[in-house]
Design a protein around this motif. Structure first.
Motif: not given
Ligand code: MN
Ligand code: PEP
Length: 370
Positions: A23, A48, A53, A201, A227, A238, A241
């Motif tokens: 993330c 990524r 953020k 997400h 992620e 995050d 996740q």
């Molecule tokens: Mn994120």
């Protein structure tokens, strides 16, 4: 809109295209460890990491900033992966270009704002760098398309849409409800636009990512953005996740890929594709019904507290009028809508009568106890 297919700018592209990485960029070590591990997964072609953020509340970790762009460029050199990060304004664009970021993405909180998207589009004029546009946080297809159009008008033709689900005031099993019909409608309107699903997400929960990745493949999306972090529980944003590179590898290798939808595919393939679309709409209908019945129960409770009868005839008449008008407006037959709503309303009355019965039982019990 002029859109260049992804295989024209990603060499040897295969489906699914997998975008993986944390993330947020946290440290150089975390970035390189993640990148080296995910680069071993065949379908992972893009790395990524969020450098800036957008956080809901202040005083949360807001990204490492420019320093992280140097780490991204090291990742690119050491792994050969393409790298991508989120940009939200012209300054971000300028810095990302300076450090050789290959692909930019516009986040959900930026897509909602035409001023910001225009500022980014203006900063990108003359570059033709690939841009991925996440859906806006609210379920507004026109706003999503508007952002893509602004970039297209700025001369960007390497465009990708990212479906990351939609925020809603309703309680839902998802962090962001997928509302599959919206990306499906986008695909119908812009068939040449690649769509990538972001199950991280959408679910907000690493244990449900595999399911949403499969769903994305079933509705013929082009890839997924997941992620990924070496120690997800310790992630600075995050955490719940993110998956480990090993989890990601398992998720990808267990995907059941269907043949791409193409004009010359067989009748069975076309039928299968359309049925998948029907299935996802049906599951949204069931979820919407469940939400409706949750409210029916809250109304039932209110009626008990205020000593009102379960069936109120006037309300029923108004409801029927409203649904048949709405049905007619969208091109459905009014008697069909009325028939459905008779059944739904009957069930609602039953649910509330049942609530009333169990209330009376407990009340009797309470009296007898006295
Ligand atoms: Mn994120
Ligand atoms: C992200 O990808 O980390 C992110 C901030 O996503 P979104 O814009 O979809 O919330």
């Amino acid at each position: 809109m002029d859109i260049k297919p992804m295989n024209k700018w990603i060499p040897n592209l295969k489906r699914p295209l997998v975008i993986a990485g944390p993330c947020s960029a946290e440290t150089k070590e975390q970035m390189l460890a993640t990148a080296k591990a995910v680069s071993q997964i065949e379908d992972v072609r893009i790395f990524r990491a969020g450098i800036w953020k957008p956080r809901t509340r202040p005083n949360s970790f807001e990204g490492v900033g420019e320093e992280g762009l140097k780490w991204l460029s090291t990742v690119k050199q050491e792994t050969g992966l393409m790298v991508t990060t989120e940009v939200a304004n012209a300054r971000h664009v300028e810095l990302a270009l300076k450090y050789g970021v290959d692909i930019l993405w516009i986040g959900a909180r930026t897509t909602v704002n035409p001023f910001s998207v225009q500022e980014i589009a203006d900063a990108l004029k003359g570059t033709n760098i690939p841009v991925m546009v996440k859906n806006p946080i609210n379920a507004d297809l026109a706003l999503w398309m508007g952002a893509l159009e602004r970039l297209s008008l700025a001369g960007i033709d390497k465009l990708v849409a990212i479906h990351r689900g939609f925020s809603s005031a309703q309680k839902s099993e998802y962090r962001n409800a997928p509302l599959w019909r919206i990306p499906m409608e986008l695909k119908r309107l812009l068939p040449e636009l690649p769509i990538i699903c972001d199950p991280s997400h959408i679910t907000g929960d690493r244990n449900r990512i595999a399911l949403v990745c499969q769903k994305a493949m079933d509705v013929d999306m082009d890839g997924v953005m997941v992620e990924t972090h070496p120690t997800p529980d310790q992630a600075w944003s995050d955490a719940a996740q993110q998956v480990t590179p090993t989890m990601l590898s398992n998720i990808i290798s267990n995907l059941n890929l269907k043949t791409e939808f193409s004009p010359d595919c067989t009748f069975e393939q076309k039928l299968g594709d359309l049925r998948t679309q029907i299935d996802s709409i049906d599951s949204e209908i069931i979820e919407a019904l469940k939400m409706r019945f949750n409210i029916v129960e809250r109304i039932g409770q209110l009626k008990i507290e205020n000593k009102v009868t379960a069936l109120q005839v006037r309300r029923m008449g108004q409801l029927m009028q409203k649904v048949s008008d709405q049905a007619t407006n969208v091109g459905l037959r009014a008697p069909f809508a009325q028939e459905i709503y008779n059944v739904i309303h009957e069930e609602s009355v039953k649910v509330q009568a049942e609530q009333m019965r169990s209330f009376l039982k407990t009340e009797d019990g309470a009296k007898n106890d006295k």
